[in-house]
Design a protein around this motif. Structure first.
Motif, PDB file in Angstrom:
ATOM      1  N   ALA A 154       0.822  -1.212   0.000  1.00 25.91           N
ATOM      2  CA  ALA A 154       0.000   0.000   0.000  1.00 25.91           C
ATOM      3  C   ALA A 154       0.857   1.263   0.000  1.00 25.91           C
ATOM      4  CB  ALA A 154      -0.927   0.000   1.218  1.00 25.91           C
ATOM      5  N   MET A 155       2.012   1.203   0.654  1.00 27.59           N
ATOM      6  CA  MET A 155       2.846   2.389   0.814  1.00 27.59           C
ATOM      7  C   MET A 155       3.749   2.671  -0.379  1.00 27.59           C
ATOM      8  SD  MET A 155       2.489   4.079   3.771  1.00 27.59           S
ATOM      9  CE  MET A 155       4.080   4.695   4.335  1.00 27.59           C
ATOM     10  N   VAL A 161      -3.109   8.943   2.100  1.00 28.75           N
ATOM     11  CA  VAL A 161      -3.965   8.341   3.125  1.00 28.75           C
ATOM     12  C   VAL A 161      -4.074   6.845   2.858  1.00 28.75           C
ATOM     13  CG1 VAL A 161      -6.046   8.919   1.815  1.00 28.75           C
ATOM     14  CG2 VAL A 161      -6.237   8.417   4.244  1.00 28.75           C
ATOM     15  N   VAL A 162      -4.044   6.061   3.934  1.00 32.32           N
ATOM     16  CA  VAL A 162      -4.200   4.612   3.855  1.00 32.32           C
ATOM     17  C   VAL A 162      -5.415   4.208   4.681  1.00 32.32           C
ATOM     18  CG1 VAL A 162      -3.184   2.370   4.418  1.00 32.32           C
ATOM     19  CG2 VAL A 162      -1.739   4.171   3.490  1.00 32.32           C
ATOM     20  N   VAL A 191       1.879   9.897   6.533  1.00 31.76           N
ATOM     21  CA  VAL A 191       0.660   9.355   5.939  1.00 31.76           C
ATOM     22  C   VAL A 191      -0.513   9.490   6.911  1.00 31.76           C
ATOM     23  CG1 VAL A 191      -0.418   7.268   4.995  1.00 31.76           C
ATOM     24  CG2 VAL A 191       1.984   7.748   4.538  1.00 31.76           C
ATOM     25  N   ALA A 192      -1.666   9.856   6.398  1.00 31.09           N
ATOM     26  CA  ALA A 192      -2.897   9.834   7.185  1.00 31.09           C
ATOM     27  C   ALA A 192      -3.474   8.424   7.138  1.00 31.09           C
ATOM     28  CB  ALA A 192      -3.905  10.831   6.619  1.00 31.09           C
ATOM     29  N   VAL A 193      -4.063   7.978   8.236  1.00 27.12           N
ATOM     30  CA  VAL A 193      -4.596   6.616   8.328  1.00 27.12           C
ATOM     31  C   VAL A 193      -6.023   6.665   8.861  1.00 27.12           C
ATOM     32  CG1 VAL A 193      -4.341   4.338   9.381  1.00 27.12           C
ATOM     33  CG2 VAL A 193      -2.296   5.639   8.754  1.00 27.12           C
ATOM     34  N   LEU A 194      -6.927   5.981   8.154  1.00 31.37           N
ATOM     35  CA  LEU A 194      -8.293   5.761   8.636  1.00 31.37           C
ATOM     36  C   LEU A 194      -8.428   4.268   8.878  1.00 31.37           C
ATOM     37  CD1 LEU A 194     -11.153   6.815   9.232  1.00 31.37           C
ATOM     38  CD2 LEU A 194     -11.699   6.490   6.807  1.00 31.37           C
TER      39      LEU A 194
END
Length: 244
Positions: A154-155, A161-162, A191-194
């Motif tokens: 993913a990165m 954002v992930v 990175v923003a994470v939800l």
């Protein structure tokens, strides 16, 4: 919208087919270098939020805004190119492929090999298991190690954002702790994470913002530490207060 807001869902109504709505007027913001944790009972709509945000499910109404651009109705590939990665629930590595092949597959949209090489070096530095098991078949890795490969995949596109759906599912406490450490490393790398997580209390301990969902609506939101300290919320949504 504030410039530091990477992802925003505005007045989202969404459901599946002709069934009743799952999300009812839901609004959520995720800011740069911030971990936002969604918690709530089964059926509250947590995973549906991620599906709407990633383009897997088109909302019936409302807006999805990514980096200030209205992306409502765009599909997962378009959103990936726009800076959003989604790590699905369960294990999604290609087990017959090597770790290297899994990581490279995540970077299919990168423009050339020099960028790919740069991003591989970055991913290996953030997730050491990826470097250590680079040539190994992914199916031979433990569950926790496979999850780190998924994070690395993913990165590699350098997302803003992930989205993480139950990353600790099926993992023992030691490997769960490692996964949360890796989530924190994502945050440290800008990175923003939800995140949706079954271990709500542990996830809130790591998160910056908590968002409690109930019946498809936001019941409460605020600093994660405040939600943890609220005895009413703890009893209703976090399985009660921990014993001393």
């Amino acid at each position: 919208m504030a410039s530091d807001v990477v992802l925003e869902l505005v007045d989202i109504e969404a459901g599946y087919g002709k069934a009743a709505l799952v999300l009812r007027g839901l609004s959520i913001q995720v800011r740069r270098q911030e971990v936002v944790c969604l918690v709530g009972p089964n059926g509250a709509g947590k995973s549906t939020v991620l599906k709407v945000a990633s383009g897997m499910l088109r909302p019936r109404s409302g807006q999805v805004v990514l980096n200030g651009t209205d992306v409502t109705g765009q599909g997962p590939q378009q959103l990936l190119r726009g800076g959003l990665s989604h790590v699905l629930q369960g294990h999604s590595v290609f087990k017959e492929m090597t770790v290297e092949e899994n990581i490279r597959l995540g970077g299919f949209s990168l423009p050339d090999q020099s960028v790919m090489a740069e991003r591989i070096e970055f991913v290996q530095s953030v997730f050491p298991v990826v470097a250590q098991r680079w040539t190994d078949t992914a199916g031979l890795l433990s569950g926790g190690q496979q999850k780190q490969v998924e994070f690395g995949r993913a990165m590699i596109v350098q997302p803003d954002v992930v989205l993480l759906d139950e990353p600790s599912m099926g993992l023992d406490p030691k490997r769960t702790a490692t996964i949360f450490e890796e989530v924190d490393r994502m945050r440290q790398n800008g990175v923003a994470v939800l995140i949706v997580e079954q271990n709500a209390r542990r996830a809130l301990e790591m998160a910056d913002i908590g968002c409690v969902l109930d019946l498809g609506r936001v019941f409460a939101t605020g600093p994660a530490a405040d939600l943890l300290a609220d005895p009413k919320l703890s009893d209703l949504y976090l399985g009660g207060r921990p014993s001393a």
